[in-house]
Design an enzyme around this catalytic site. Structure first.
Site, PDB file in Angstrom:
ATOM      1  N   SER A 148       0.826  -1.213   0.000  1.00 45.53           N
ATOM      2  CA  SER A 148       0.000   0.000   0.000  1.00 45.53           C
ATOM      3  C   SER A 148       0.856   1.258   0.000  1.00 45.53           C
ATOM      4  O   SER A 148       1.867   1.336   0.715  1.00 45.53           O
ATOM      5  CB  SER A 148      -0.874   0.075   1.260  1.00 45.53           C
ATOM      6  OG  SER A 148      -1.611  -1.088   1.464  1.00 45.53           O
ATOM      7  N   ILE A 149       0.399   2.241  -0.731  1.00 50.95           N
ATOM      8  CA  ILE A 149       1.042   3.554  -0.674  1.00 50.95           C
ATOM      9  C   ILE A 149       0.959   4.091   0.754  1.00 50.95           C
ATOM     10  O   ILE A 149       1.910   4.680   1.266  1.00 50.95           O
ATOM     11  CB  ILE A 149       0.368   4.511  -1.675  1.00 50.95           C
ATOM     12  CG1 ILE A 149       0.645   4.019  -3.109  1.00 50.95           C
ATOM     13  CG2 ILE A 149       0.876   5.929  -1.486  1.00 50.95           C
ATOM     14  CD1 ILE A 149      -0.099   4.785  -4.182  1.00 50.95           C
ATOM     15  N   SER A 165     -14.686   0.474  -5.436  1.00 58.63           N
ATOM     16  CA  SER A 165     -15.773   0.545  -6.406  1.00 58.63           C
ATOM     17  C   SER A 165     -16.574  -0.745  -6.381  1.00 58.63           C
ATOM     18  O   SER A 165     -16.088  -1.794  -6.783  1.00 58.63           O
ATOM     19  CB  SER A 165     -15.213   0.764  -7.815  1.00 58.63           C
ATOM     20  OG  SER A 165     -16.227   0.494  -8.768  1.00 58.63           O
ATOM     21  N   TYR A 192      -6.343   9.830  -9.152  1.00 58.34           N
ATOM     22  CA  TYR A 192      -5.806   9.274 -10.386  1.00 58.34           C
ATOM     23  C   TYR A 192      -6.280  10.108 -11.581  1.00 58.34           C
ATOM     24  O   TYR A 192      -7.382  10.662 -11.564  1.00 58.34           O
ATOM     25  CB  TYR A 192      -6.253   7.809 -10.517  1.00 58.34           C
ATOM     26  CG  TYR A 192      -5.697   7.164 -11.736  1.00 58.34           C
ATOM     27  CD1 TYR A 192      -4.327   7.172 -11.956  1.00 58.34           C
ATOM     28  CD2 TYR A 192      -6.521   6.614 -12.700  1.00 58.34           C
ATOM     29  CE1 TYR A 192      -3.804   6.622 -13.096  1.00 58.34           C
ATOM     30  CE2 TYR A 192      -6.000   6.053 -13.838  1.00 58.34           C
ATOM     31  CZ  TYR A 192      -4.644   6.074 -14.042  1.00 58.34           C
ATOM     32  OH  TYR A 192      -4.132   5.540 -15.198  1.00 58.34           O
ATOM     33  N   TYR A 221     -11.455   1.984 -15.805  1.00 57.91           N
ATOM     34  CA  TYR A 221     -11.474   2.594 -14.481  1.00 57.91           C
ATOM     35  C   TYR A 221     -12.911   2.830 -14.005  1.00 57.91           C
ATOM     36  O   TYR A 221     -13.154   3.042 -12.820  1.00 57.91           O
ATOM     37  CB  TYR A 221     -10.663   3.890 -14.499  1.00 57.91           C
ATOM     38  CG  TYR A 221     -10.068   4.269 -13.177  1.00 57.91           C
ATOM     39  CD1 TYR A 221      -9.066   3.504 -12.594  1.00 57.91           C
ATOM     40  CD2 TYR A 221     -10.515   5.392 -12.508  1.00 57.91           C
ATOM     41  CE1 TYR A 221      -8.528   3.863 -11.370  1.00 57.91           C
ATOM     42  CE2 TYR A 221      -9.980   5.755 -11.287  1.00 57.91           C
ATOM     43  CZ  TYR A 221      -8.983   4.991 -10.717  1.00 57.91           C
ATOM     44  OH  TYR A 221      -8.453   5.358  -9.516  1.00 57.91           O
ATOM     45  N   LYS A 258     -13.217   9.963  -8.412  1.00 54.73           N
ATOM     46  CA  LYS A 258     -11.987  10.751  -8.235  1.00 54.73           C
ATOM     47  C   LYS A 258     -12.213  12.211  -8.629  1.00 54.73           C
ATOM     48  O   LYS A 258     -11.654  13.121  -7.991  1.00 54.73           O
ATOM     49  CB  LYS A 258     -10.851  10.144  -9.057  1.00 54.73           C
ATOM     50  CG  LYS A 258     -10.347   8.786  -8.533  1.00 54.73           C
ATOM     51  CD  LYS A 258      -9.857   8.832  -7.085  1.00 54.73           C
ATOM     52  CE  LYS A 258      -9.013   7.615  -6.698  1.00 54.73           C
ATOM     53  NZ  LYS A 258      -8.723   7.574  -5.265  1.00 54.73           N
TER      54      LYS A 258
END
Lengths: 271, 271, 271, 271
Positions: free
Chosen positions: A21-22, A99, A151, A161, A168
């Site tokens: 994970s970031i 999502s 993003y 996406y 986003k």
């Protein structure tokens, strides 16, 4: 390596699922830079238990579960964090997204609107809820910094996406709108980082992700930015070096966003 | 205060005219962060002599005059800098701009095209020349960083800014275009910082500057960013924290760029 | 087909080289829509003689040579046009561009700056000169419309487009800046159309054009816009339907500009 | 005046509340340009009865109530429209927006999230629902055109615009995303028009609207675009003149969007 950039600063990091994970990398880097941390994630994600390793590494940071669609949970998180950290917050990382329509394999032209509402609630409105709870509790210090990950699908269509593009776009709008109000009131800045596609556990699930990450790599003069790169960049936005940057969407993508085409992609097109 | 963010890094700073200059503050801050510097400016500006004080403060940095419209001068600057610094460059600040039509009080609808050509040559094409000289001499280290200062007039019209708006649009385009090529070749990143109007010696000369800086202050949720703020932000872009950021125009303006109107401005409009 | 959208309107069309030119198609369409025209091009282009066929088709429109880098030529063109058309102008199409460095095969990282200056003078500053000559001669009617053709390389890097990217960024900035002044003074609107890559005689010369136009076709949900499409769109911008649109860069590209990637391109990347 | 631009075209117009509405003017103009129409609005709005006058003026167009948050209502509207018009649709105007939090005087920093969900459902997700119903019923003709009205608060913060800013950002994202899919499938184009603040019955209710519209007027080189101007521009986007324009957000605002400041506003600031 550490510069002590966040010495004395206190913050909350959302969304550290596992070591890909970031948010995980960002927590590590913030701690290395001298910050005191609280970690949080959805209760269901906490049950996996990995986050406890991260908490240990980060000076036994408390792990507090919070459903980002619940004002009560967020308020509880904020109150406990202040208590634990002994004061108000200097930074928050919002790294949250999910999502339902993608999970359920619903096409963008065949969305289920209940799913969509939940996706937006979790992925975008959660930033508003978080900011509103912080604002009403007056829980941020002057010149604090809030960062949310986003993003480029918010600006340009990447068909797979799906509804997350709209989520986003909404997230980035919330960052701008709340950035205005929090800036005027308390000099708190709010920005989004628009990150290269990143091979996290969440990202990898998306259909066509491999073809896509490969395309992004070839379309970025510096290549794709990694989770580690993103952690470093986020630290710069939490630090005092960037106090006058607010309401921005900042591309952290090796130049992808302003590249129309590369020689490499054209070569591939001619095959 | 220092974090040692630029320890071991070497760079050139253009455009430090006097202690109000953004470039002046940036040189000081880079030096404080551990960098080794070379200072440069136009020969005519050097004759004022102020820059020698700055050079002393910055570890007796060499001051090398260069006309930014001359390939020879730029090549000489680069060669001498490498010799003095003992190696290639890690960063360069381009803080250069001058409008002959503004100086001569020519309106935007009555430009002299010889003046304009010179304004563009000094203010925008100089970035291309600089990058081309660096590129051809292979004078930048891998993952080096080049930053040029710009202004939001490149995106939106501020009538008194005159031909400098076009010069800045050109400058930003050069940053993107050269950023692609230098990124592909050597991972060198090139960005522009779009800074709040700043009360420098150069800026103050512009007609209507006071009314304008006051408007920008009221239109920015965090207020206008100062020269010191800009120096700190530039350091972050020279540091390793931002290695994957390239080809970007980064607004450093207290939120001005994404504010449509503020309550304060509306109040003033109703007077 | 004709709607009489430009009935009673008078205009000048720059840049109709041959029947592949966007300007050629635009002149035909303007004439079909009821406009009275003057045609112009560089003296060297006129010598090819093709434009006379177009002039005949357009009601024996006068053909007046003009070097766009010469104030004298532009002023002469304007004066003769007003005389011939019996009044001021309602619209002007600027379809002019030429890159000396591309012609001479100079890479973007090895530009000749004299060439570049000429490229900019012809391709971008010519719009300023044209507007300035029109403005000073008060040669446009109230609510007149000026359109210049541009390309998305002004926003994103397409490496083979070379210095023309910078020229187009400059052109678009001039459209905005002059659009402000001409709008305030006389409600004249100035916009740029950012057109799909188009197989004109000029465009075809560019290195790698075929690979590139093919890529654009695959990246545009509607496919590339043709020269005929562009002529129709330009007519809409000259008409009274668009009187409040000014200072805009309008993408006319089948959706390319807001598409991040298409399924077709991803499929090609996976080959 | 009429050009017969929409001769033979069939469409649905949403949102004609009364003769101040942009949708009202657009319906009139579409009819004048030769189109056949169906009118629709929310059942509660229809009860006011004004729309019947418009229906008479437009060749006794049917008025069909539809709640834009209901798939059933939208499907019924589409089916009845096709029956009445004798075929598929060529254009649709989406002019729908409502903010519950604004109505209830909730500040942006104190939003009620149930209200917000409803505001988004009505103002933004309604475009997705509409497109999805059209797409699944295959109810648009090839090269059809869908236009939704939006506002620049989607890009920049206007504090009193509150949650509608986020709704508009979401709406614009939906237009892009669905524009991709509908373009690829059937060459249907989807765009948003970002209109000047307009003194409609809906707009007038917003707090501080007068100060705001006055500011916009002073900040627009051509002044604010009127509802009539917007109707004309919308007709151009429904016509065959603009077939290759898709996924765009088109500013129709007298130049406001690219004006940083005007001389008039600076003069006011100095008072």
């Amino acid at each position: 390596m550490s510069y002590n950039l966040l010495k004395g600063k206190k913050g909350i990091v959302f969304g550290a699922l596992d070591s890909n994970s970031i948010a995980w990398k960002t927590a590590q880097r913030c701690y290395a830079e001298g910050a005191q941390l609280v970690l949080t994630n959805a209760p269901v994600a906490l049950r996996m238990g990995e986050i406890n390793k991260l908490a240990e590494e980060c000076g036994n940071a408390p792990v507090i579960g919070a459903d980002v669609t619940s004002n009560e949970d967020l308020t509880n998180l904020i109150n406990q964090s202040r208590e634990h950290l002994g004061g108000n917050l200097d930074f928050v990382l919002h790294s949250v997204g999910m999502s339902l329509n993608v999970r359920k394999n619903k096409a963008y032209t065949d969305l289920n609107y209940d799913f969509q509402h939940k996706s937006f609630d979790i992925s975008a409105m959660s930033l508003h809820r978080l900011c509103q709870c912080l604002y009403q509790a007056d829980a941020m210090n002057e010149w604090g910094s809030i960062v949310a990950l986003t993003y480029i699908a918010a600006q340009r269509v990447f068909p797979d996406y799906n509804e997350m593009a709209d989520a986003k776009a909404l997230l980035e709008s919330v960052a701008r709108s709340f950035g205005y109000h929090y800036g005027v009131k308390k000099h708190v800045r709010i920005n989004t980082i628009s990150q290269s596609p990143t091979r996290t556990t969440a990202g990898s699930g998306v259909k066509g992700f491999d073809g896509f990450i490969n395309y992004a790599e070839k379309m970025s003069p510096l290549g794709n930015a990694s989770a580690d790169d993103c952690a470093a960049y986020t630290v710069s936005l939490f630090s005092d070096l960037t106090r006058m940057v607010t309401m921005q969407n900042l591309f952290h993508d090796g130049g992808f966003s302003f590249t129309g085409v590369t020689a490499e992609v054209i070569a591939q097109m001619e095959k």
